[in-house]
Design a protein around this motif. Structure first.
Motif, PDB file in Angstrom:
ATOM      1  N   VAL A   1       0.842  -1.200   0.000  1.00 14.04           N
ATOM      2  CA  VAL A   1       0.000   0.000   0.000  1.00 14.04           C
ATOM      3  C   VAL A   1       0.877   1.250   0.000  1.00 14.04           C
ATOM      4  O   VAL A   1       1.870   1.324   0.724  1.00 14.04           O
ATOM      5  N   THR A   2       0.480   2.231  -0.802  1.00 13.66           N
ATOM      6  CA  THR A   2       1.146   3.524  -0.821  1.00 13.66           C
ATOM      7  C   THR A   2       0.134   4.611  -0.492  1.00 13.66           C
ATOM      8  O   THR A   2      -0.913   4.693  -1.142  1.00 13.66           O
ATOM      9  N   LEU A   3       0.448   5.406   0.523  1.00 15.99           N
ATOM     10  CA  LEU A   3      -0.302   6.630   0.810  1.00 15.99           C
ATOM     11  C   LEU A   3       0.620   7.760   0.366  1.00 15.99           C
ATOM     12  O   LEU A   3       1.455   8.235   1.130  1.00 15.99           O
ATOM     13  N   GLY A   4       0.506   8.135  -0.899  1.00 18.98           N
ATOM     14  CA  GLY A   4       1.463   9.028  -1.517  1.00 18.98           C
ATOM     15  C   GLY A   4       0.963  10.447  -1.718  1.00 18.98           C
ATOM     16  O   GLY A   4      -0.241  10.709  -1.718  1.00 18.98           O
ATOM     17  N   GLY A   5       1.913  11.321  -1.917  1.00 20.47           N
ATOM     18  CA  GLY A   5       1.614  12.728  -2.157  1.00 20.47           C
ATOM     19  C   GLY A   5       1.435  13.014  -3.630  1.00 20.47           C
ATOM     20  O   GLY A   5       1.859  12.251  -4.490  1.00 20.47           O
ATOM     21  N   ASP A   6       0.805  14.156  -3.914  1.00 24.36           N
ATOM     22  CA  ASP A   6       0.619  14.567  -5.303  1.00 24.36           C
ATOM     23  C   ASP A   6       1.055  16.016  -5.522  1.00 24.36           C
ATOM     24  O   ASP A   6       0.635  16.654  -6.470  1.00 24.36           O
ATOM     25  N   SER A   7       1.902  16.508  -4.630  1.00 25.44           N
ATOM     26  CA  SER A   7       2.351  17.894  -4.717  1.00 25.44           C
ATOM     27  C   SER A   7       3.762  17.994  -4.167  1.00 25.44           C
ATOM     28  O   SER A   7       4.139  17.248  -3.267  1.00 25.44           O
ATOM     29  N   MET A   8       4.516  18.926  -4.685  1.00 24.17           N
ATOM     30  CA  MET A   8       5.857  19.185  -4.164  1.00 24.17           C
ATOM     31  C   MET A   8       5.839  20.330  -3.149  1.00 24.17           C
ATOM     32  O   MET A   8       6.861  20.658  -2.577  1.00 24.17           O
ATOM     33  N   ARG A   9       4.682  20.945  -2.952  1.00 25.59           N
ATOM     34  CA  ARG A   9       4.567  22.052  -1.998  1.00 25.59           C
ATOM     35  C   ARG A   9       4.483  21.509  -0.575  1.00 25.59           C
ATOM     36  O   ARG A   9       4.047  20.396  -0.339  1.00 25.59           O
ATOM     37  N   ARG A  10       4.887  22.328   0.385  1.00 27.59           N
ATOM     38  CA  ARG A  10       4.824  21.948   1.797  1.00 27.59           C
ATOM     39  C   ARG A  10       3.411  22.225   2.290  1.00 27.59           C
ATOM     40  O   ARG A  10       3.126  23.284   2.829  1.00 27.59           O
ATOM     41  N   GLU A  11       2.538  21.278   2.046  1.00 29.62           N
ATOM     42  CA  GLU A  11       1.131  21.380   2.402  1.00 29.62           C
ATOM     43  C   GLU A  11       0.603  19.971   2.663  1.00 29.62           C
ATOM     44  O   GLU A  11       1.328  18.998   2.486  1.00 29.62           O
ATOM     45  N   LYS A  12      -0.637  19.859   3.059  1.00 37.91           N
ATOM     46  CA  LYS A  12      -1.261  18.545   3.215  1.00 37.91           C
ATOM     47  C   LYS A  12      -1.357  17.932   1.822  1.00 37.91           C
ATOM     48  O   LYS A  12      -2.041  18.448   0.957  1.00 37.91           O
ATOM     49  N   ARG A  13      -0.613  16.862   1.595  1.00 38.67           N
ATOM     50  CA  ARG A  13      -0.539  16.294   0.254  1.00 38.67           C
ATOM     51  C   ARG A  13      -0.686  14.771   0.221  1.00 38.67           C
ATOM     52  O   ARG A  13      -0.515  14.153  -0.827  1.00 38.67           O
ATOM     53  N   HIS A  14      -0.969  14.169   1.374  1.00 37.95           N
ATOM     54  CA  HIS A  14      -1.145  12.719   1.459  1.00 37.95           C
ATOM     55  C   HIS A  14      -2.552  12.397   1.962  1.00 37.95           C
ATOM     56  O   HIS A  14      -3.205  13.234   2.585  1.00 37.95           O
ATOM     57  N   PRO A  15      -3.010  11.169   1.758  1.00 36.61           N
ATOM     58  CA  PRO A  15      -4.373  10.794   2.138  1.00 36.61           C
ATOM     59  C   PRO A  15      -4.635  10.778   3.645  1.00 36.61           C
ATOM     60  O   PRO A  15      -3.720  10.646   4.461  1.00 36.61           O
ATOM     61  N   THR A  16      -5.912  10.880   3.958  1.00 38.87           N
ATOM     62  CA  THR A  16      -6.431  10.697   5.310  1.00 38.87           C
ATOM     63  C   THR A  16      -7.310   9.445   5.292  1.00 38.87           C
ATOM     64  O   THR A  16      -8.215   9.339   4.453  1.00 38.87           O
ATOM     65  N   LEU A  17      -7.030   8.504   6.184  1.00 36.45           N
ATOM     66  CA  LEU A  17      -7.863   7.310   6.343  1.00 36.45           C
ATOM     67  C   LEU A  17      -8.579   7.439   7.681  1.00 36.45           C
ATOM     68  O   LEU A  17      -7.929   7.503   8.719  1.00 36.45           O
ATOM     69  N   GLU A  18      -9.892   7.469   7.643  1.00 35.38           N
ATOM     70  CA  GLU A  18     -10.646   7.585   8.887  1.00 35.38           C
ATOM     71  C   GLU A  18     -10.727   6.226   9.583  1.00 35.38           C
ATOM     72  O   GLU A  18     -10.266   5.206   9.052  1.00 35.38           O
ATOM     73  N   ASP A  19     -11.332   6.193  10.756  1.00 35.70           N
ATOM     74  CA  ASP A  19     -11.408   4.983  11.582  1.00 35.70           C
ATOM     75  C   ASP A  19     -12.024   3.811  10.816  1.00 35.70           C
ATOM     76  O   ASP A  19     -12.993   3.968  10.071  1.00 35.70           O
TER      77      ASP A  19
END
Length: 184
Positions: free
Chosen positions: A104-122
């Motif tokens: 599994v990969t929870l990867g980013g889609d931006s090079m900016r310093r911001e929220k760029r990866h997924p959130t998995l809820e409960d």
């Protein structure tokens, strides 16, 4: 801390039908070792020891095959089954009682310093070799099928599968089918 370790072992026993004993899980499950290593690295990261945290996370990756960035926010009872080739990025957020399989990969889609990866809820389950990219949310108790590529948020109580992932069951699936069939 010891209570948290026991809780992680109990979660592995509950989520893996092949788990035979707490001792086996504690000593031989690399996904569990990766989560424990992450917890130490995350504590170091939170205290400003970022280099040491990254060094530890890379050592854990070397021994377990699981890379969890120490800045990620991981809830309780995460279980990584068959913990090989898992990558959890820096701004990923993972709720409680999440089950994740190998690859599994929870990867980013931006090079900016911001929220760029997924959130998995409960209660989320992510199947083997699934790739989730960007600042998306997978809702509570949703399931991502093996091999899926997810680039859009997933509603709670829903199953998505495919590449790109599409909803196959759960909230809204009936609406999607009726829209495809046209009005009655």
């Amino acid at each position: 801390m010891l209570d948290r370790l026991r809780e992680d072992v109990r979660a592995a026993l509950a989520k893996d039908p092949a788990a035979t004993s707490a001792v086996t899980v504690a000593l031989l499950y690399p996904g569990l070792h990766a989560v424990w290593g992450y917890r130490v690295a995350h504590a170091l990261w939170e205290r400003g020891f970022t280099f040491t945290a990254r060094l530890l996370s890379q050592a854990v990756r070397l021994f377990t095959g699981v890379e969890i960035h120490p800045a990620a926010d991981v809830g309780r009872r995460l279980f990584v089954d068959h913990g090989a080739a898992v990558v959890i990025g820096e701004t990923a957020e993972i709720g409680d009682d999440v089950l994740m399989y190998h690859g599994v990969t929870l990867g980013g889609d931006s090079m900016r310093r911001e929220k760029r990866h997924p959130t998995l809820e409960d209660g989320v389950t992510v199947g083997a070799n699934a790739t989730l990219l960007g600042d998306i949310t997978v809702g509570e108790n949703a399931t991502v099928g093996a091999g899926s590529v997810v680039v859009e948020s997933v509603p709670p109580e829903t199953t998505v599968a495919g590449s790109p992932a599409e909803q196959v069951s759960g909230t809204g699936a009936e609406r999607a089918v009726s829209q495809e069939c046209g009005p009655e």
